[in-house]
Design a protein around this motif. Structure first.
Motif, PDB file in Angstrom:
ATOM      1  N   ILE A 125       0.885  -1.164   0.000  1.00 20.59           N
ATOM      2  CA  ILE A 125       0.000   0.000   0.000  1.00 20.59           C
ATOM      3  C   ILE A 125       0.922   1.213   0.000  1.00 20.59           C
ATOM      4  N   SER A 126       1.024   1.863  -1.164  1.00 23.10           N
ATOM      5  CA  SER A 126       2.018   2.913  -1.352  1.00 23.10           C
ATOM      6  C   SER A 126       1.648   4.205  -0.640  1.00 23.10           C
ATOM      7  N   GLU A 127       2.564   5.139  -0.656  1.00 24.14           N
ATOM      8  CA  GLU A 127       2.399   6.439  -0.017  1.00 24.14           C
ATOM      9  C   GLU A 127       1.158   7.169  -0.537  1.00 24.14           C
ATOM     10  N   LYS A 128       0.789   6.948  -1.780  1.00 26.57           N
ATOM     11  CA  LYS A 128      -0.344   7.642  -2.401  1.00 26.57           C
ATOM     12  C   LYS A 128      -1.676   6.936  -2.148  1.00 26.57           C
ATOM     13  N   ALA A 129      -1.642   5.737  -1.617  1.00 24.51           N
ATOM     14  CA  ALA A 129      -2.830   4.882  -1.521  1.00 24.51           C
ATOM     15  C   ALA A 129      -3.662   5.147  -0.281  1.00 24.51           C
TER      16      ALA A 129
ATOM     17  N   ASN B 271       2.735   2.273   3.407  1.00 25.98           N
ATOM     18  CA  ASN B 271       3.312   3.603   3.473  1.00 25.98           C
ATOM     19  C   ASN B 271       2.224   4.647   3.199  1.00 25.98           C
ATOM     20  N   GLY B 272       0.972   4.186   3.089  1.00 29.38           N
ATOM     21  CA  GLY B 272      -0.169   5.058   2.838  1.00 29.38           C
ATOM     22  C   GLY B 272      -1.124   5.015   4.014  1.00 29.38           C
ATOM     23  N   GLU B 273      -2.420   5.201   3.718  1.00 31.20           N
ATOM     24  CA  GLU B 273      -3.432   5.271   4.771  1.00 31.20           C
ATOM     25  C   GLU B 273      -4.355   4.060   4.722  1.00 31.20           C
ATOM     26  N   VAL B 274      -4.619   3.482   5.892  1.00 33.46           N
ATOM     27  CA  VAL B 274      -5.569   2.388   6.021  1.00 33.46           C
ATOM     28  C   VAL B 274      -6.522   2.733   7.166  1.00 33.46           C
ATOM     29  N   THR B 275      -7.817   2.685   6.871  1.00 30.06           N
ATOM     30  CA  THR B 275      -8.834   2.841   7.898  1.00 30.06           C
ATOM     31  C   THR B 275      -9.551   1.504   7.995  1.00 30.06           C
ATOM     32  N   GLY B 276      -9.219   0.736   9.005  1.00 31.19           N
ATOM     33  CA  GLY B 276      -9.760  -0.601   9.175  1.00 31.19           C
ATOM     34  C   GLY B 276      -8.700  -1.497   9.766  1.00 31.19           C
ATOM     35  N   PRO B 277      -9.083  -2.719  10.147  1.00 30.75           N
ATOM     36  CA  PRO B 277      -8.117  -3.635  10.751  1.00 30.75           C
ATOM     37  C   PRO B 277      -7.091  -4.140   9.741  1.00 30.75           C
ATOM     38  N   VAL B 278      -5.879  -4.383  10.227  1.00 33.88           N
ATOM     39  CA  VAL B 278      -4.784  -4.893   9.405  1.00 33.88           C
ATOM     40  C   VAL B 278      -4.294  -6.187  10.035  1.00 33.88           C
ATOM     41  N   GLU B 279      -4.145  -7.249   9.217  1.00 34.72           N
ATOM     42  CA  GLU B 279      -3.614  -8.514   9.713  1.00 34.72           C
ATOM     43  C   GLU B 279      -2.553  -9.030   8.753  1.00 34.72           C
ATOM     44  N   SER B 280      -1.384  -9.324   9.315  1.00 38.17           N
ATOM     45  CA  SER B 280      -0.267  -9.852   8.539  1.00 38.17           C
ATOM     46  C   SER B 280       0.160 -11.176   9.155  1.00 38.17           C
TER      47      SER B 280
ATOM     48  N   LEU C 284       5.738  -1.190   8.417  1.00 40.23           N
ATOM     49  CA  LEU C 284       5.095   0.116   8.447  1.00 40.23           C
ATOM     50  C   LEU C 284       6.159   1.154   8.148  1.00 40.23           C
ATOM     51  N   GLN C 285       6.076   1.737   6.966  1.00 41.08           N
ATOM     52  CA  GLN C 285       7.063   2.705   6.521  1.00 41.08           C
ATOM     53  C   GLN C 285       6.727   4.088   7.074  1.00 41.08           C
ATOM     54  N   PRO C 286       7.610   5.085   6.930  1.00 40.57           N
ATOM     55  CA  PRO C 286       7.463   6.364   7.632  1.00 40.57           C
ATOM     56  C   PRO C 286       6.138   7.099   7.450  1.00 40.57           C
ATOM     57  N   LYS C 287       5.478   6.969   6.304  1.00 38.29           N
ATOM     58  CA  LYS C 287       4.240   7.711   6.077  1.00 38.29           C
ATOM     59  C   LYS C 287       2.993   6.856   6.297  1.00 38.29           C
ATOM     60  N   ALA C 288       3.160   5.683   6.887  1.00 38.04           N
ATOM     61  CA  ALA C 288       2.019   4.800   7.165  1.00 38.04           C
ATOM     62  C   ALA C 288       1.109   5.439   8.208  1.00 38.04           C
TER      63      ALA C 288
END
Length: 132
Positions: free
Chosen positions: A53-57, A71-80, A86-90
């Motif tokens: 998920i890139s910086e622009k995503a 490195n972008g924005e996620v609104t919701g749960p994340v499972e790996s 998690l990169q600097p702009k995450a």
């Protein structure tokens, strides 16, 4: 986990910048998101998976894959299931579950951060031995 011995799955799919998808997005192998997804993004199938998920995503929905790089924005749960990077702009607003975590300075999480428990991890599938 993601050592040089095992090749990462190829990224075969792209949600390009300026593209907006509404609804659940399922993928195999690898997916890169540069656009916007409103819905769950979930790896399916038995093969290992990678999601970038890139910086622009922007993703609004559940995110689930083996190796997840944000490195972008996620609104919701994340499972790996393997490695979460998690990169600097995450920016994550939601609970995060992971096996291994790499978090760079600047990354933000607004939610609960918990490792996967042994019972929640996917079962390992071993290749058949040809020694017999």
């Amino acid at each position: 986990m993601w050592s040089g011995k095992k090749a990462q799955p190829p990224i075969r799919s792209l949600v390009g910048e300026g593209t907006r998808i509404s609804g659940e997005l399922r993928f195999q192998d690898g997916l890169r998101i540069d656009g916007e997804v409103q819905g769950d993004v979930i790896a399916s199938g038995e093969a290992r998976s990678i999601l970038v998920i890139s910086e622009k995503a922007r993703v609004q929905g559940k995110v689930k894959a083996d190796h997840v790089i944000i490195n972008g924005e996620v609104t919701g749960p994340v499972e790996s299931n393997e490695l979460l990077e998690l990169q600097p702009k995450a920016r994550i607003v939601g609970d995060v579950r992971y096996e291994l975590l790499e978090m760079h300075p600047g990354a933000l999480i607004e939610g609960e951060l918990r490792p996967l428990k042994a019972g929640e991890r996917p079962a390992l599938k071993l290749a058949a031995s040809n020694d017999a």
